[in-house]
Design a protein around this motif. Sequence first.
Motif, PDB file in Angstrom:
ATOM      1  N   GLU A 195       2.614  -1.535 -10.116  1.00 13.41           N
ATOM      2  CA  GLU A 195       1.928  -2.132 -11.046  1.00 13.41           C
ATOM      3  C   GLU A 195       0.303  -1.581 -11.228  1.00 13.41           C
ATOM      4  OE1 GLU A 195      -0.100  -5.595  -8.521  1.00 13.41           O
ATOM      5  OE2 GLU A 195       1.472  -6.261  -9.164  1.00 13.41           O
ATOM      6  N   ARG A 196       0.772  -0.349 -10.537  1.00 13.06           N
ATOM      7  CA  ARG A 196      -0.274   0.374 -10.632  1.00 13.06           C
ATOM      8  C   ARG A 196      -1.074   1.223 -12.034  1.00 13.06           C
ATOM      9  NH1 ARG A 196       0.456   3.102  -5.245  1.00 13.06           N
ATOM     10  NH2 ARG A 196       0.655   1.273  -3.868  1.00 13.06           N
TER      11      ARG A 196
ATOM     12  N   ARG B 142      -8.295  -4.641 -17.922  1.00 15.56           N
ATOM     13  CA  ARG B 142      -7.001  -4.007 -17.790  1.00 15.56           C
ATOM     14  C   ARG B 142      -6.738  -3.668 -16.296  1.00 15.56           C
ATOM     15  NH1 ARG B 142      -5.785   1.536 -20.682  1.00 15.56           N
ATOM     16  NH2 ARG B 142      -3.548   2.014 -19.751  1.00 15.56           N
ATOM     17  N   ARG B 143      -6.299  -4.251 -15.239  1.00 12.69           N
ATOM     18  CA  ARG B 143      -6.033  -4.575 -13.989  1.00 12.69           C
ATOM     19  C   ARG B 143      -5.686  -3.102 -13.926  1.00 12.69           C
ATOM     20  NH1 ARG B 143      -1.883  -8.480 -11.025  1.00 12.69           N
ATOM     21  NH2 ARG B 143      -2.582  -7.442  -9.395  1.00 12.69           N
TER      22      ARG B 143
ATOM     23  N   LEU C   1       0.609  -1.201   0.255  1.00  5.35           N
ATOM     24  CA  LEU C   1       0.203  -0.314  -0.048  1.00  5.35           C
ATOM     25  C   LEU C   1       0.613   1.200  -0.081  1.00  5.35           C
ATOM     26  CD1 LEU C   1      -3.043  -0.910   2.266  1.00  5.35           C
ATOM     27  CD2 LEU C   1      -2.802  -0.842   0.018  1.00  5.35           C
ATOM     28  N   SER C   2       2.225   1.522  -0.417  1.00  4.98           N
ATOM     29  CA  SER C   2       3.071   2.716  -0.068  1.00  4.98           C
ATOM     30  C   SER C   2       2.528   3.782  -1.572  1.00  4.98           C
ATOM     31  CB  SER C   2       4.266   1.933  -0.564  1.00  4.98           C
ATOM     32  OG  SER C   2       5.013   2.851  -0.117  1.00  4.98           O
ATOM     33  N   GLY C   3       2.317   4.915  -1.324  1.00  2.92           N
ATOM     34  CA  GLY C   3       1.914   5.629  -2.441  1.00  2.92           C
ATOM     35  C   GLY C   3       0.523   5.849  -2.756  1.00  2.92           C
ATOM     36  N   TRP C   4      -0.229   4.349  -1.695  1.00  3.45           N
ATOM     37  CA  TRP C   4      -1.874   4.565  -1.745  1.00  3.45           C
ATOM     38  C   TRP C   4      -3.005   5.713  -1.422  1.00  3.45           C
ATOM     39  CZ3 TRP C   4      -3.918   1.019  -5.071  1.00  3.45           C
ATOM     40  CH2 TRP C   4      -5.050   0.717  -5.263  1.00  3.45           C
TER      41      TRP C   4
END
Length: 319
Positions: A301-302, A293-294, A35-38
């Motif tokens: 990977e975002r 599309r994820r 979750l870094s930067g989420w």
Amino acid sequence: MPDSLFIAFWNVENLFDVESADRSEKLRGILGKDLSGWDDDVLESKLRQLSRVICSMNSGAGPDILGVCEVENRNVLIRLTGMIAAEGGRNYHVVHADTSDNRGIDVAFLYDPAVASTSPDKVFQHWVVKRYATRELFQVNFELDGQTVVLVGNHWPSRTSGQYESEPFRITAGETLSYWIERIRQELGNHVAIVVTGDFNDEPFNRSITEYALSTSDRRQVMNGRNPYLLNLMWPLLGSGAGTHLYNGRWNMLDQIMVSQGIVNGKSGWSVHGEARIEGMDMMSRPNRAGPRRFGLKPGERDLAGFSDHYPVSVTLRR
């Protein structure tokens, strides 16, 4: 009185609250740096993408009832319903199961209160007993003009440790589901309308589905069977080669909708109209690339233009 009911289900892929949200130390350790930067901006992008797909369903009217899984908490669901309303969609209410899953992901339903209603005494969580915590089966009894329609949301144990190594866990979930279908029929009558939805992490032909959840493609077996058989509506789509999830270049029909005897024979007052559908394929796919599309989760990977690694599924019931 509505004469149709549009029901959908979607694994929305890791819909987590922001990195700074309140979590247990155990859960923080499990999630690690995923979750870094989420932050709020990333979450808003995710919610906006999900809202676009949800609002596009049902010819642009949105589902009457939508089951979702892989959501962290009620807060993200409230934010999702707010986004849907802000984008011109319906004003959904939330009914949410705060499950004991190891990664903290839950199952929930969004529903239009102008169509259906429920109350806390009509909401049930059924434990799937295994050594490592997993999502419970989530049952909500909805009332529509005096008629009961029971929704059971599922998110069965994953195949992460290998399809066959993890199969006993899904068999346990399937047996648990079948037990509760039988209990629901005992409580509400053999012909009560039951719709079972979810990400089963197995396909319609796998043993957990056929032998333990008692889900079949044979309408006669459902109508004549003494056991609580379910009609699996995904078989026609499966036969066409379609799927809801792409893994290693192979389509899987992991997301499914099943209905009870009372819907198949019409004695519940409801019947299936048409066939089950896979939703959002045009919107969620990229040119010349197979699969949805994820959006992704981990920092590297975002894809803020992505959605989820699963397509939604839907069905329409008619009175």
